[in-house]
Scaffold this active site. Structure first.
Site, PDB file in Angstrom:
ATOM      1  N   LYS A 174     110.547 -23.321  49.502  1.00 23.37           N
ATOM      2  CA  LYS A 174     111.301 -22.201  50.073  1.00 23.37           C
ATOM      3  C   LYS A 174     111.020 -20.929  49.281  1.00 23.37           C
ATOM      4  CE  LYS A 174     115.263 -23.419  47.181  1.00 23.37           C
ATOM      5  NZ  LYS A 174     116.604 -24.037  47.163  1.00 23.37           N
ATOM      6  N   ARG A 192     128.919 -25.601  50.507  1.00 24.09           N
ATOM      7  CA  ARG A 192     127.952 -24.571  50.889  1.00 24.09           C
ATOM      8  C   ARG A 192     127.516 -24.860  52.320  1.00 24.09           C
ATOM      9  NH1 ARG A 192     122.493 -23.611  47.380  1.00 24.09           N
ATOM     10  NH2 ARG A 192     121.790 -25.424  48.579  1.00 24.09           N
ATOM     11  N   HIS A 240     123.925 -32.355  48.721  1.00 18.94           N
ATOM     12  CA  HIS A 240     123.386 -31.555  47.615  1.00 18.94           C
ATOM     13  C   HIS A 240     124.429 -31.475  46.508  1.00 18.94           C
ATOM     14  CE1 HIS A 240     120.529 -28.829  45.840  1.00 18.94           C
ATOM     15  NE2 HIS A 240     121.338 -27.786  45.874  1.00 18.94           N
ATOM     16  N   ARG A 257     114.107 -33.908  46.331  1.00 18.11           N
ATOM     17  CA  ARG A 257     113.713 -32.550  46.715  1.00 18.11           C
ATOM     18  C   ARG A 257     113.476 -31.735  45.447  1.00 18.11           C
ATOM     19  NH1 ARG A 257     118.764 -33.361  49.582  1.00 18.11           N
ATOM     20  NH2 ARG A 257     119.673 -31.865  48.123  1.00 18.11           N
ATOM     21  N   TYR A 301     113.932   6.287  30.532  1.00 15.35           N
ATOM     22  CA  TYR A 301     115.149   6.916  31.088  1.00 15.35           C
ATOM     23  C   TYR A 301     116.354   6.714  30.183  1.00 15.35           C
ATOM     24  CZ  TYR A 301     112.867   7.388  35.676  1.00 15.35           C
ATOM     25  OH  TYR A 301     112.049   7.724  36.711  1.00 15.35           O
ATOM     26  N   CYS A 354     111.847   0.756  34.272  1.00 12.90           N
ATOM     27  CA  CYS A 354     111.817   1.653  35.426  1.00 12.90           C
ATOM     28  C   CYS A 354     111.383   0.856  36.662  1.00 12.90           C
ATOM     29  CB  CYS A 354     110.842   2.799  35.181  1.00 12.90           C
ATOM     30  SG  CYS A 354     111.075   3.622  33.584  1.00 12.90           S
ATOM     31  N   ASP A 395     108.602   0.896  38.230  1.00 12.70           N
ATOM     32  CA  ASP A 395     107.193   0.481  38.229  1.00 12.70           C
ATOM     33  C   ASP A 395     106.625   0.203  36.847  1.00 12.70           C
ATOM     34  OD1 ASP A 395     107.050   1.421  41.086  1.00 12.70           O
ATOM     35  OD2 ASP A 395     107.510   3.293  40.050  1.00 12.70           O
TER      36      ASP A 395
HETATM   37  C1  LIG Z   1     116.424 -25.208  46.388  1.00 13.74           C
HETATM   38  C2  LIG Z   1     116.908 -26.554  46.751  1.00 13.74           C
HETATM   39  C3  LIG Z   1     116.362 -27.695  46.133  1.00 13.74           C
HETATM   40  C4  LIG Z   1     115.362 -27.611  44.991  1.00 13.74           C
HETATM   41  O1  LIG Z   1     116.033 -27.304  43.803  1.00 13.74           O
HETATM   42  P1  LIG Z   1     115.299 -27.284  42.378  1.00 13.74           P
HETATM   43  O2  LIG Z   1     116.410 -27.192  41.413  1.00 13.74           O
HETATM   44  O3  LIG Z   1     114.440 -26.056  42.378  1.00 13.74           O
HETATM   45  O4  LIG Z   1     114.506 -28.528  42.276  1.00 13.74           O
HETATM   46  C5  LIG Z   1     116.774 -28.935  46.588  1.00 13.74           C
HETATM   47  N1  LIG Z   1     117.675 -29.049  47.578  1.00 13.74           N
HETATM   48  C6  LIG Z   1     118.232 -27.978  48.188  1.00 13.74           C
HETATM   49  C7  LIG Z   1     119.231 -28.183  49.272  1.00 13.74           C
HETATM   50  C8  LIG Z   1     117.873 -26.697  47.786  1.00 13.74           C
HETATM   51  O5  LIG Z   1     118.444 -25.637  48.377  1.00 13.74           O
END
Ligand SMILES: *Cc1c(COP(=O)(O)O)cnc(C)c1O
Length: 413
Positions: free
Chosen positions: A71, A169, A198, A250, A292, A339, A341
């Site tokens: 992602k 979530r 999750h 994941r 700055y 800054c 850039d």
């Molecule tokens: C981003 C995400 C992951 C991966 O998480 P990492 O900590 O980068 O391995 C796994 N599951 C879900 C639902 C996520 O949003």
């Protein structure tokens, strides 16, 4: 060299050119030093490191599918180029958050299953089915749309159902998730392949809330024993809690060679480096100010080097007067505010006479010293995920293997 990969490589390249994702290919490979001769700043993406990390993670995690989470443009590394490379390295599936991230992966030739972890609309169903994406289905309306689209296409579409086990979530509360899964099971062109959740505290010192969440997930799995594929773990959970592996894990951050906080793991190699070339070196007298607001005022005669990276490149503004940069293998403190850039570093104590065009390392190693995403995150008051995923925008990404550049995105002019 991309061209030498032949058929599959060529069609992927053509697809990427069509989608405007890429690509300047070279007739021959060129060394990083040569390609970056006239670049002010750039990201290096190390294919060899990514492949080594996939192998190391597979070895450490054992017999569970490795779902590469790509992602957010593969956390800043560039999903259009990195995902095909990861596929070649043997990841089993991919995960993204939004459907359009999945369409892009198909356009660049990814063939493995692609799981969409986030929200999708019923209006996404036709294109998602056509692209063979596996949506996370959160409503009957979405399920109906997927079934209808799949029926029209003459296929059966796989979907996953997510249980909210305490993160609050995305996902559905236990009873609702079970009812939805049973409803989806009755649809003619849908196969409920996966059940997921999750974790909320995966990388905290005390991750025991995972046990509370696991209880809920176990109950969901017991009530839906006919759903074959289960997944609950991100990088931290995968490496800390074998009991939560289930069918697939994941993994995002660890593929980039970064272990989450409080997480032991195999030796991994950082995939991303961020470097720039010094644009100017100037003398600053005691009492004078830099950048700055003139917030950095040396008490001794000093030399500061101008680094052509700014907050618009994802180098966070609150690193001003906090972070370090490596020049000539020496750690040089940032001087004054960042800054949009550019920013300055104090090179007074760097060996020799630092001059225009020399390479500065913001993330990565130089000689015996290294700056990791975790170091930068700590200085910036954020997390490593945020540090690398923020590196987007105009920074060119140079994809290399052992220092030989294979691809560049976006194209250099
Ligand atoms: C981003 C995400 C992951 C991966 O998480 P990492 O900590 O980068 O391995 C796994 N599951 C879900 C639902 C996520 O949003």
């Amino acid at each position: 060299m991309l061209g030498s990969r032949g058929g599959a490589g060529q069609s992927r390249l053509a697809a990427r050119e069509r989608t405007g994702q890429l690509v300047q290919t070279q007739g021959t490979q060129r060394a990083l030093g040569e390609v970056t001769r006239n670049l002010n700043s750039w990201i290096e993406v190390d294919f060899g490191a990514a492949q080594a990390n996939v192998r190391a993670l597979k070895g450490a995690l054992g017999p569970v599918e490795l779902i590469a989470v790509v992602k957010a443009n593969a956390y800043g590394a560039g999903a259009a180029v990195l995902a095909p490379e990861l596929e070649g390295a043997g990841v089993d599936r991919f995960a993204v958050v939004w459907p359009h991230e999945g369409y892009m992966l198909r356009q660049v030739g990814v063939t493995r299953p692609i799981l969409v972890l986030g929200h999708a609309f019923p209006a996404d169903a036709t294109q998602a089915v056509r692209a063979g994406l596996t949506l996370t289905c959160h409503s009957r309306e979405l399920g109906d749309a997927v079934s209808e689209a799949a029926g029209m296409a003459g296929v059966t579409a796989k979907v996953h159902v997510k249980v909210d086990t305490g993160l609050h979530r995305f996902g559905l509360e236990l009873d609702t998730a079970v009812a939805l899964a049973e409803y989806l099971r009755g649809l003619p062109h849908v196969e409920v392949e996966g059940l997921t959740t999750h974790m909320a505290n995966a990388d905290e010192a005390d991750d025991s809330f995972a046990e509370t969440q696991h209880k809920v997930f176990r109950e969901a799995a017991a009530r839906l024993p006919w759903i074959p594929y289960r997944h609950t773990a991100n990088s931290a959970t995968a490496l800390r809690r074998g009991e939560l592996h289930y069918s697939g894990v994941r993994v995002g951050l660890a593929i980039h060679g970064i272990l989450p906080p409080n997480t032991p793991g195999p030796v991994l190699k950082p995939v991303l480096a961020l470097r720039a070339r010094v644009a100017r070196v100037t003398e600053v007298a005691p009492g004078e100010g830099v950048s700055y607001g003139l917030t950095w005022r040396p008490s001794r005669p000093s030399r500061v080097a101008l680094i052509p990276v700014g907050y618009a490149d994802g180098w966070r503004r609150n690193l001003g007067n906090e972070g370090d940069v490596l020049v000539r293998g020496a750690r040089c403190p940032m001087a004054g505010r960042v800054c949009m850039d550019q920013f300055l570093v104090d090179v007074t104590d760097a060996p020799g006479d630092v001059g225009e065009g020399e390479v500065a390392t913001l993330l990565g190693s130089d000689g015996a010293e290294a700056i990791t995403a975790a170091d930068v995150a700590e200085r910036a008051g954020t997390i490593a995920w945020d540090v690398i995923a923020s590196l987007q925008g105009r920074l060119p990404r140079l994809y290399h293997r052992a220092g030989e550049v294979e691809q560049i995105a976006p194209p250099l002019w």
